[in-house]
Design a protein around this motif. Structure first.
Motif, short mmCIF file in Angstrom:
data_model
loop_
_atom_site.label_atom_id
_atom_site.label_comp_id
_atom_site.label_asym_id
_atom_site.label_seq_id
_atom_site.Cartn_x
_atom_site.Cartn_y
_atom_site.Cartn_z
N THR A 26 0.84 -1.20 0.00
CA THR A 26 0.00 0.00 0.00
C THR A 26 0.87 1.24 0.00
O THR A 26 1.97 1.26 0.56
N ASP A 27 0.37 2.28 -0.62
CA ASP A 27 1.09 3.55 -0.68
C ASP A 27 1.09 4.18 0.70
O ASP A 27 0.04 4.28 1.36
N ILE A 28 2.24 4.61 1.17
CA ILE A 28 2.37 5.14 2.53
C ILE A 28 1.59 6.44 2.69
O ILE A 28 1.02 6.70 3.76
N ALA A 29 1.50 7.26 1.64
CA ALA A 29 0.75 8.51 1.74
C ALA A 29 -0.74 8.24 1.94
O ALA A 29 -1.41 8.92 2.73
N VAL A 30 -1.26 7.22 1.29
CA VAL A 30 -2.66 6.86 1.44
C VAL A 30 -2.91 6.32 2.84
O VAL A 30 -3.92 6.64 3.48
N LYS A 31 -2.00 5.51 3.33
CA LYS A 31 -2.14 4.93 4.67
C LYS A 31 -2.13 6.04 5.74
O LYS A 31 -2.95 6.04 6.66
N ILE A 32 -1.22 6.99 5.61
CA ILE A 32 -1.15 8.11 6.55
C ILE A 32 -2.42 8.94 6.50
O ILE A 32 -2.96 9.35 7.53
N GLN A 105 -9.61 8.90 -1.37
CA GLN A 105 -9.62 8.86 -2.82
C GLN A 105 -8.97 10.11 -3.43
O GLN A 105 -8.31 10.02 -4.46
N GLN A 106 -9.15 11.26 -2.79
CA GLN A 106 -8.53 12.47 -3.32
C GLN A 106 -7.02 12.34 -3.29
O GLN A 106 -6.33 12.85 -4.16
N TRP A 107 -6.48 11.67 -2.29
CA TRP A 107 -5.03 11.49 -2.21
C TRP A 107 -4.54 10.46 -3.22
O TRP A 107 -3.41 10.54 -3.70
N MET A 108 -5.37 9.50 -3.56
CA MET A 108 -4.98 8.52 -4.57
C MET A 108 -4.96 9.16 -5.95
O MET A 108 -4.12 8.81 -6.78
N ILE A 109 -5.84 10.11 -6.18
CA ILE A 109 -5.88 10.80 -7.46
C ILE A 109 -4.69 11.74 -7.60
O ILE A 109 -4.04 11.80 -8.64
N ILE A 110 -4.38 12.47 -6.52
CA ILE A 110 -3.24 13.40 -6.54
C ILE A 110 -1.95 12.63 -6.74
O ILE A 110 -1.06 13.05 -7.46
N GLY A 111 -1.84 11.50 -6.09
CA GLY A 111 -0.67 10.65 -6.26
C GLY A 111 0.32 10.92 -5.22
O GLY A 111 1.34 10.54 -4.99
#
Length: 111
Positions: A26-32, A105-111
């Motif tokens: 999992t992406d660490i930014a999404v987890k945070i 979801q907004q963070w997944m779109i931003i990347g």
């Protein structure tokens, strides 16, 4: 690190999304982001008078921020998704969880 796990170099020209699907990391930014949302809801649902809730509600006496583009406050992105009454919305767990999915979801779109 994920590229090293798979033995893939940058010269192979494989996108990060494909690598992440292969490793299932999992992406660490999404987890945070998800943990921040959950913690904010947890703090807002507390009924005792601990400092966490008081810090979120605290407003400095001056009320002014620096000139130019002021630094983002911790609650600014929560407010952007849930609105100005986000602390009341956090008390409803079902609503808060659905808003949290939109927030992540907004963070997944931003990347």
């Amino acid at each position: 690190m994920e590229r090293a796990m798979l033995g893939v170099s940058l010269m192979d020209r494989i996108r990060n999304e494909v690598i992440r699907q292969r490793t299932k990391v999992t992406d660490i930014a999404v987890k945070i982001c998800k943990l921040k949302w959950q913690w904010a809801g947890h703090i807002c649902r507390r009924t005792d008078n601990r400092w966490g809730r008081r810090v979120l509600e605290w407003r400095p006496r001056t009320g002014k921020r620096s000139v130019g583009r002021p630094p983002a406050r911790w609650t600014d992105d929560l407010r952007r998704v849930a609105g100005s009454g986000w602390m009341r919305k956090a008390e409803d767990r079902v609503l808060w969880r659905s808003l949290g999915e939109a927030y992540v979801q907004q963070w997944m779109i931003i990347g």
